[in-house]
Design a protein around this motif. Structure first.
Motif, short mmCIF file in Angstrom:
data_model
loop_
_atom_site.label_atom_id
_atom_site.label_comp_id
_atom_site.label_asym_id
_atom_site.label_seq_id
_atom_site.Cartn_x
_atom_site.Cartn_y
_atom_site.Cartn_z
N LEU A 284 0.90 -1.16 -0.06
CA LEU A 284 -0.11 0.01 0.00
C LEU A 284 0.85 1.44 0.02
N ARG A 285 1.93 1.34 0.84
CA ARG A 285 2.84 2.30 0.74
C ARG A 285 3.55 2.67 -0.52
N ASP A 286 3.59 1.56 -1.21
CA ASP A 286 4.66 1.72 -2.49
C ASP A 286 3.51 2.32 -3.67
N LEU A 287 2.22 2.30 -3.48
CA LEU A 287 1.27 2.68 -4.66
C LEU A 287 1.68 4.23 -5.10
N ARG A 288 1.71 4.50 -6.16
CA ARG A 288 2.21 5.66 -6.85
C ARG A 288 0.98 6.03 -7.90
N VAL B 249 -6.10 7.28 3.98
CA VAL B 249 -5.36 8.69 4.15
C VAL B 249 -5.95 8.81 5.71
N LYS B 250 -7.17 9.09 5.95
CA LYS B 250 -7.74 9.22 7.28
C LYS B 250 -7.20 8.27 8.34
N ARG B 251 -6.83 7.18 8.17
CA ARG B 251 -6.28 6.09 8.80
C ARG B 251 -4.87 6.17 9.06
N ARG B 252 -4.24 7.21 8.27
CA ARG B 252 -2.79 7.32 8.50
C ARG B 252 -2.02 5.99 7.79
N LEU B 253 -2.43 5.36 7.00
CA LEU B 253 -1.83 4.43 6.44
C LEU B 253 -1.20 4.73 5.28
N ILE B 254 -1.42 5.94 4.68
CA ILE B 254 -0.59 6.16 3.65
C ILE B 254 -0.90 8.04 3.83
N SER B 255 0.04 8.64 3.06
CA SER B 255 0.15 9.91 3.53
C SER B 255 -0.70 10.83 2.32
N SER C 231 -12.39 6.83 -3.24
CA SER C 231 -13.12 6.62 -1.87
C SER C 231 -12.20 5.69 -0.95
N ALA C 232 -11.91 4.56 -1.48
CA ALA C 232 -11.20 3.63 -0.74
C ALA C 232 -9.77 4.25 -0.21
#
Length: 462
Positions: A125-129, A170-176, A164-165
């Motif tokens: 998830l963090r590597d998605l661009r 972002v709201k859950r601070r999983l990605i910035s 939406s997903a």
């Protein structure tokens, strides 16, 4: 917060006299940082955040310092080592638990399992661009063998699901950052609805009057109810004396695996749910005298069916039910409608066009857009305007004339003066030079004393 940087390369590990690892001096490999993120509040286990792929030690140290600073400011994110696929499936479970409408959930699940997971599900998830998202949508837009290409509107709905997903991530601070925001997509335009003309609608309703579903189609045409709303309408929600119906539920074309709230069984391709939009829930729809008459006759027919079935009748309290009292699957309603349209020799339209026809008739009758929007249960008045504004071409001129008629004005003569008929005797002229036509001593013809005006029409008006 603690952290360190190390170099990763294929060379054997070397250590100094104190046993500390010595970084390889050869310019190959890459640098990685490891940061202590404290303990997971859910499991209590220690967490470490890693970043890799840096060409130099300085780049890795700068990235580590940036991460430490984000933790200090409270803006740090952690994807909990989830892949995109794992996150999206968890997001679907959460939305279902929060009461997402069954039809919307079904659409989201199709997008996730058939499109997102095969294309980007393997990524962390963090590597998605943004590049990954744009490449996926280019692939989605390509024509597939055996099926029609997806249009801009379909792609826009798919994009809305991913946006939406990722917004929730972002709201859950999983990605910035939401990488589905700001990407280029084909421009989607709402298609113009083309309902039947009033005469064509009348022909269809007369032709379908004797059909078991004729009353349902006439009710849809006279109220603007959606297909599922008409199928889910209950007698307890209809007041024929007051001439109103209240929309509390709809029948959707899915099998959600849940027991029927009325009989405890399961109905294939049909389940009960809330109306499509919140603004459509519990809305009051006025009934005209024609629809009231149709419903009264239909109720007598349904009472006879109930008596004929006896104890085998499964009463769901529905206005429009099958002979045994069970709900109509929405797809069956559409199929029968199409059969009747072909048999009547009318232009092909969708069942939803009955709803469009109700809107067009109200607008043609001068009903305000806000009233039409509320009657149809649209989420916003802008949706109503975008869908039906092209049907108002004649209504706008009529409204302008009625508005102008409210302003009292003095009578005015807008006619253009016609020239005087020619005579055999030239009019007299005075020695004073040119004058005004029709006045003794004036010059003949249509000319004006102002020689700067050369237009014949302007001369007459002057």
């Amino acid at each position: 917060m603690k952290g360190s940087v190390t170099k990763r390369c294929p060379c054997p590990v070397q250590r100094n006299a104190r046993g500390e690892r010595i970084a390889c001096k050869i310019k190959h490999g890459s640098w990685t940082y490891v940061a202590d993120a404290g303990r997971d509040p859910a499991t209590g286990r220690r967490r470490q955040l890693r970043g890799s792929g840096y060409a130099t030690k300085g780049e890795a140290e700068a990235a580590l310092a940036e991460h430490v600073d984000s933790v200090r400011k409270g803006t740090a994110t952690h994807d909990e080592r989830q892949t995109v696929a794992a996150y999206l499936r968890g997001w679907l479970e959460q939305r279902e638990a929060n009461g997402l409408r069954p039809t919307t959930l079904q659409s989201y699940r199709q997008h996730v399992e058939q499109l997102f997971v095969p294309q980007i599900g393997h990524l962390r998830l963090r590597d998605l661009r943004p590049g990954h998202v744009e490449a996926m949508f280019r692939e989605i837009a390509k024509p597939q063998p055996g099926r029609r290409p997806r249009g801009p509107a379909s792609i826009a709905r798919i994009h809305a699901t991913l946006r939406s997903a990722l917004g929730a991530a972002v709201k859950r601070r999983l990605i910035s950052f939401n990488h589905a925001v700001g990407i280029d997509l084909p421009k989607a335009q709402r298609p113009r609805v083309q309902p039947w003309q009033p005469a064509e609608l009348g022909r269809f309703l007369d032709f379908a009057a004797a059909d078991p579903l004729g009353a349902l189609f006439e009710t849809m045409a006279g109220t603007g109810l959606r297909r599922g709303e008409a199928a889910g309408l209950r007698w307890v929600d209809v007041d024929l004396e007051a001439g109103v119906a209240i929309v509390h539920q709809q029948v959707v074309a899915i099998d959600d695996g849940k027991p029927c709230p009325h009989c405890g069984g399961r109905h294939r391709e049909a389940s009960f749910g809330r109306p499509k939009t919140r603004s459509g829930e519990d809305r009051v729809v006025d009934l005209d005298s024609g629809v009231i008459g149709v419903l009264m006759a239909h109720r007598l027919t349904q009472d006879a069916q109930r008596a004929a079935w006896g104890e085998a009748y499964l009463d769901h309290g529905l206005v429009f039910a099958r002979e045994d009292g069970t709900p109509w699957p929405p797809v069956r309603l559409t199929k029968r409608f199409n059969e009747l349209v072909r048999a009547a020799g009318l232009p092909k339209v969708s069942l939803h066009a009955l709803r469009h026809g109700q809107a067009s008739l109200m607008l043609a009758a001068g009903v305000p857009m806000a009233v039409v929007s509320k009657r149809l249960g649209h989420s916003t008045i802008s949706l109503t305007s975008d869908t039906y504004s092209h049907l108002l071409e004649g209504v706008g001129r009529d409204a302008a004339e009625r508005a102008a008629a409210l302003v009292p004005r003095a009578l005015r003569d807008h006619s253009v003066t016609t020239p005087a008929p020619e005579t055999t005797q030239a009019p007299r002229q005075s020695d004073g030079g040119p004058g005004i036509a029709g006045v003794d001593g004036a010059a003949s013809g249509n000319r004006t004393p102002d020689n700067l005006i050369t237009s014949e029409v302007l001369c007459r008006l002057s």
